[in-house]
Design a protein around this motif. Structure first.
Motif, PDB file in Angstrom:
ATOM      1  N   HIS A 123     -11.719  -4.290   0.422  1.00 23.83           N
ATOM      2  CA  HIS A 123     -11.988  -2.986   1.022  1.00 23.83           C
ATOM      3  C   HIS A 123     -12.076  -3.244   2.519  1.00 23.83           C
ATOM      4  N   ILE A 124     -11.651  -2.278   3.350  1.00 21.63           N
ATOM      5  CA  ILE A 124     -11.610  -2.617   4.778  1.00 21.63           C
ATOM      6  C   ILE A 124     -12.960  -2.496   5.476  1.00 21.63           C
ATOM      7  N   ILE A 125     -13.932  -1.782   4.893  1.00 25.11           N
ATOM      8  CA  ILE A 125     -15.259  -1.805   5.532  1.00 25.11           C
ATOM      9  C   ILE A 125     -16.351  -2.360   4.612  1.00 25.11           C
TER      10      ILE A 125
ATOM     11  N   PRO B 268      -0.770  12.222   7.756  1.00 21.57           N
ATOM     12  CA  PRO B 268      -0.196  12.819   6.549  1.00 21.57           C
ATOM     13  C   PRO B 268       0.187  11.739   5.539  1.00 21.57           C
ATOM     14  N   LEU B 269      -0.822  11.098   4.960  1.00 25.77           N
ATOM     15  CA  LEU B 269      -0.585   9.914   4.128  1.00 25.77           C
ATOM     16  C   LEU B 269       0.356  10.185   2.950  1.00 25.77           C
ATOM     17  N   PRO B 270       0.165  11.257   2.175  1.00 24.03           N
ATOM     18  CA  PRO B 270       1.090  11.470   1.049  1.00 24.03           C
ATOM     19  C   PRO B 270       2.540  11.623   1.499  1.00 24.03           C
TER      20      PRO B 270
ATOM     21  N   CYS C 203      -8.933  12.259   6.094  1.00 23.40           N
ATOM     22  CA  CYS C 203      -8.589  11.353   7.199  1.00 23.40           C
ATOM     23  C   CYS C 203      -9.044  11.943   8.531  1.00 23.40           C
ATOM     24  N   PRO C 204      -9.876  11.204   9.279  1.00 23.79           N
ATOM     25  CA  PRO C 204     -10.442  11.769  10.511  1.00 23.79           C
ATOM     26  C   PRO C 204      -9.406  11.993  11.608  1.00 23.79           C
ATOM     27  N   VAL C 205      -8.239  11.381  11.496  1.00 22.72           N
ATOM     28  CA  VAL C 205      -7.199  11.595  12.508  1.00 22.72           C
ATOM     29  C   VAL C 205      -5.967  12.237  11.884  1.00 22.72           C
TER      30      VAL C 205
ATOM     31  N   ARG D 126      -2.228   6.056  14.273  1.00 18.81           N
ATOM     32  CA  ARG D 126      -3.480   6.732  14.654  1.00 18.81           C
ATOM     33  C   ARG D 126      -4.682   6.169  13.903  1.00 18.81           C
ATOM     34  N   CYS D 127      -4.449   5.455  12.831  1.00 18.85           N
ATOM     35  CA  CYS D 127      -5.515   5.034  11.913  1.00 18.85           C
ATOM     36  C   CYS D 127      -6.649   4.308  12.639  1.00 18.85           C
ATOM     37  N   ILE D 128      -7.883   4.729  12.375  1.00 21.56           N
ATOM     38  CA  ILE D 128      -9.049   4.062  12.977  1.00 21.56           C
ATOM     39  C   ILE D 128      -9.802   3.217  11.934  1.00 21.56           C
ATOM     40  N   ARG D 129      -9.151   2.953  10.780  1.00 22.56           N
ATOM     41  CA  ARG D 129      -9.686   2.010   9.787  1.00 22.56           C
ATOM     42  C   ARG D 129     -11.075   2.387   9.285  1.00 22.56           C
ATOM     43  N   CYS D 130     -11.248   3.663   8.960  1.00 24.23           N
ATOM     44  CA  CYS D 130     -12.563   4.116   8.514  1.00 24.23           C
ATOM     45  C   CYS D 130     -12.748   3.926   7.011  1.00 24.23           C
ATOM     46  N   ALA D 131     -11.635   3.839   6.275  1.00 20.34           N
ATOM     47  CA  ALA D 131     -11.655   3.640   4.820  1.00 20.34           C
ATOM     48  C   ALA D 131     -11.912   4.911   4.017  1.00 20.34           C
ATOM     49  N   ALA D 132     -12.009   6.059   4.678  1.00 16.50           N
ATOM     50  CA  ALA D 132     -12.249   7.297   3.915  1.00 16.50           C
ATOM     51  C   ALA D 132     -11.140   7.526   2.893  1.00 16.50           C
ATOM     52  N   CYS D 133      -9.898   7.204   3.272  1.00 15.23           N
ATOM     53  CA  CYS D 133      -8.788   7.489   2.350  1.00 15.23           C
ATOM     54  C   CYS D 133      -8.934   6.705   1.044  1.00 15.23           C
ATOM     55  N   MET D 134      -9.323   5.431   1.132  1.00 12.92           N
ATOM     56  CA  MET D 134      -9.468   4.664  -0.113  1.00 12.92           C
ATOM     57  C   MET D 134     -10.737   5.066  -0.866  1.00 12.92           C
TER      58      MET D 134
HETATM   59  S1  SF4 Z   1      -8.757   7.846   6.313  1.00  3.12           S
HETATM   60 FE1  SF4 Z   1      -7.201   7.849   7.938  1.00  3.12          FE
HETATM   61  S2  SF4 Z   1      -8.157   6.749   9.641  1.00  3.12           S
HETATM   62 FE2  SF4 Z   1      -9.399   6.321   7.831  1.00  3.12          FE
HETATM   63  S3  SF4 Z   1      -8.539   4.351   7.053  1.00  3.12           S
HETATM   64 FE3  SF4 Z   1      -7.489   6.029   5.960  1.00  3.12          FE
HETATM   65  S4  SF4 Z   1      -5.659   6.399   7.180  1.00  3.12           S
HETATM   66 FE4  SF4 Z   1      -7.038   5.224   8.464  1.00  3.12          FE
END
Ligand code: SF4
Lengths: 229, 476
Positions: free
Chosen positions: B150-152, B379-381, B374-376, B313-321
């Motif tokens: 997990h990234i965080i 459009p992941l899908p 995603c905070p930024v 743009r990703c700030i690596r917050c991990a919300a998506c996972m």
């Molecule tokens: S939710 Fe968005 S900003 Fe956060 S890790 Fe996933 S892609 Fe990156």
């Protein structure tokens, strides 16, 4: 060299060469003006509410708070806190003029050394530069008068802060530092601290006292006339 | 890091049968979304801030060359040094060279995904510098020789019994009959162990959540304080950061910080948010005497100007996972490389190639939850869909795969032929690419270059460059 390869790759992606001078000037103007974005409403409260919000968030994040009406009461408040927590009254203190000026000699219980923290120090006394009410956060820029190690090495960190130095938003804290800091360069280290150190790495359960201080105690000097009714 | 992305399906089967992992997933996939939702509900401006965050990153990326140059100039003005690294190898070499120059024997490390991406730990260890992970989660993973999942929350997949067993196995000098009655006891043991390491290390290596062009600062966000001890106590501080981390000003970073902690852990602010600028100043009582920024590209500049630029743009917050039903079922290791979950499914094919990671964009139910949190506003899908279409167009069938692999294997078994072929190839590619500096067509890899351009080699091979570097090292 790599710099040229990386910048060249970016420019090919952007389908242009180096930025034309007029556009570069516009970006330099943006850097110089550093415009703010949206500030949350919770940063725009009247001062009494702002200070209460700071106190509330600070304690929600597991820091403790003592409020004194004058700077002269700080040494007594520090001694009382240590006694109440059953901690040995031996401190290392930031060599900041505002802390040095306090009447420590009235508290013979306290043994105080000035300087940076060492591994053996247990209690650190730090000078608070500013407080940020939007999250209950302390702003602690490093420097000769405010060693960074005091924020990290001791099990207990005590921070003395004036209520008049509480601002609503981080942007206002940056503006204080820009106006008061020397020569347009940030100090080596600017820390924003919100509560004591913690980790949730073991089974996603929060535990306090990871690598930094286990306890964060703020002594707030109520020196802000605008904040009194 | 060993890539197992092509075995995504087998990895996923194994993960679904792993009782410990499923327990951990049930815990986190409920906890993270609830905490995020509460933090978002407490900030009415959150939606407007997402849009502001997106625009800040879009502006930064549209002028990335300018802001990187500005950042670099300000780092140097503050007494730091910049190391521009096009590839993972270059970044590893740069970090090692700094350690060697400092005569370092150990390096403490804050959590850094870039470090995982470039495989820094194994490389340092193989070259006489012992890396010590200090983030609690990374520390136990290092003891267990496991990658993060997990990234965080890198070790969320472990349960208390795993922690106890690993600590007993690793800390053999402590009494064997000591009792871990609470999580706190585990934490206390790690704290004591690592405190000694912090004090002994010659070099501290951290990542960066943001780089600020205006001031030349790196920004590091942690809750434990390990990152700050890492960047404050040793004589040398190395920051590992990828190029897309740069934003223009302190105000821009501040707006993104309002999004980061809330999206990641549901905190209003992380405990420590630290801006580091250059080396210790003459009058400073503490801080590192040297400050280096290793700036990594590793495939990112090739994403600029493509439909995958949004991913930068990703700030690596991990919300998506944290909100992904697929991740919630198979966990992080199934994705087979450094970046898991929806962001990994988009980023990994860009960084290691769709031939390796082509299965990941299929690991989606297209429910859209990731994009909505995603905070930024990436459009992941849609980006996953782009990869699927590309893979389909490229006809990446097992037959072509087998053919290419067979060819590679033939060369790999014959080192002299491999060197000859790559040298000839690099020379040809250097000539082909000189006109544009980028290759739109690559012999034997038509499928790969249909979707992306390959940066042209500078007419040299790794072996040749390595040999030259060796000679220079020996020579002086
Ligand atoms: S939710 Fe968005 S900003 Fe956060 S890790 Fe996933 S892609 Fe990156």
């Amino acid at each position: 060299m790599s710099r040229d390869a990386i910048l060249g790759g970016i420019r090919r992606g952007l389908r242009r060469g180096p930025l034309p001078e007029d556009q570069a000037m516009a970006l330099r103007a943006r850097l110089a003006a550093h415009p703010r974005h949206l500030l949350p409403a919770r940063t725009r409260l009247p001062r009494p509410a702002l200070i209460e919000q700071f106190a509330g968030y600070l304690q929600r994040e597991f820091a403790t708070l003592a409020r004194v009406t004058a700077a002269g009461d700080v040494p007594g408040a520090v001694a009382d806190y240590l006694a109440a927590e059953n901690l040995a009254p031996v401190l290392v203190m930031a060599p900041h003029p505002a802390l040095r000026a306090l009447a420590w000699s009235q508290q013979p219980r306290l043994t105080i050394r000035e300087g940076r923290a060492e591994a053996t120090d247990v209690i650190g006394l730090q000078h608070g530069y500013a407080g940020v009410a939007e999250t209950g956060t302390l702003m602690l820029p490093g420097g000769p008068e405010r060693p960074t190690t005091l924020n990290l090495l001791c099990e207990t960190e005590i921070v003395v802060l004036r209520a008049s130095r509480i601002v609503g938003a981080y942007e206002e804290a940056w503006d204080l530092l820009r106006a008061e800091g020397g020569g347009g360069m940030l100090p080596r280290n600017v820390m924003f601290v919100t509560g004591p150190s913690r980790s949730a790495d073991i089974e996603s359960v929060l535990e306090l006292g990871a690598h930094g201080p286990r306890r964060l105690h703020v002594v707030l000097i109520e020196d802000d006339p605008a904040a009194r009714d | 890091m060993h890539v197992t992305s092509p075995q995504f399906k087998q990895n996923a089967d194994r993960a679904m049968a792993d009782v410990g992992l499923q327990t951990a997933l049930a815990r986190t996939q409920a906890g993270f979304p609830a905490r995020r939702a509460a933090a978002v509900a407490a900030l009415p401006e959150f939606e407007a801030l997402r849009e502001a965050g997106k625009q800040i990153k879009d502006h930064s990326l549209a002028h990335l060359d300018f802001y990187l140059d500005t950042f670099a100039a300000n780092v140097e003005r503050a007494g730091g040094r910049i190391h521009w690294c096009a590839t993972a190898e270059a970044a590893r070499d740069a970090a090692l060279a700094i350690c060697q120059e400092a005569g370092a024997r150990t390096a403490t490390k804050g959590k850094s995904m870039i470090s995982e991406e470039i495989g820094l730990n194994d490389f340092l260890a193989a070259n006489g510098v012992t890396p010590v992970e200090t983030d609690l989660g990374e520390y136990i993973l290092q003891l267990r020789h496991e990658p993060p999942s997990h990234i965080i929350a890198p070790a969320f997949h472990l349960n208390r019994a795993d922690w106890e067993a690993s600590f007993r196995a690793a800390h053999r000098d402590l009494p064997a009959d000591r009792v871990f009655s609470e999580r706190r006891d585990i934490l206390a043991e790690a704290r004591a162990r690592l405190r000694a390491q912090f004090l002994a290390a010659d070099v501290g290596i951290t990542g960066a959540n943001f780089l600020v062009a205006e001031t030349g600062s790196s920004v590091l966000v942690t809750n434990e304080g390990n990152g700050d001890l890492t960047q404050t106590l040793p004589r040398v501080h190395i920051v590992l950061a990828s190029i897309e981390k740069v934003v223009p000003t302190l105000e821009d970073a501040t707006t993104l910080l309002r999004l980061l902690a809330r999206s990641a852990t549901g905190q209003d602010a992380s405990v420590y948010t630290t801006f580091s600028t250059g080396a210790r100043r003459p009058a400073d009582p503490d801080g590192p005497a040297a400050y280096h920024v290793v700036l990594l590209d590793n495939g990112r500049s090739a994403m600029v100007g493509t439909e995958f630029q949004d991913m930068l743009r990703c700030i690596r917050c991990a919300a998506c996972m944290n909100h992904c039903p697929v991740y919630g079922t198979v966990g992080g290791h199934s994705y087979g490389w450094v970046y898991p979950g929806p962001m990994g499914s988009v980023l990994t094919p860009s960084l290691i190639g769709v031939d390796q990671a082509g299965q990941l964009p299929n690991a989606s139910t297209f429910c859209g939850k990731c994009e909505s949190v995603c905070p930024v506003k990436i459009p992941l899908p849609n980006l996953m869909r782009h990869w699927r279409e590309r893979e389909f167009e490229r006809h990446l069938t097992p037959a072509t795969l087998r053919r290419n692999l067979a060819l590679w294997a033939w060369f790999a078994r014959r080192p002299a032929a491999y060197r000859l072929a790559t040298r000839a190839g690099a020379a040809v590619l250097g000539i082909l690419g000189r006109r544009r500096g980028r290759l739109a067509y690559l012999p034997l890899a038509g499928g790969w270059t249909e979707g992306r351009d390959l940066p042209a080699p500078e007419g040299d091979t790794f072996f040749a460059r390595h040999a030259r570097a060796e000679r220079q090292r020996v020579g002086g």
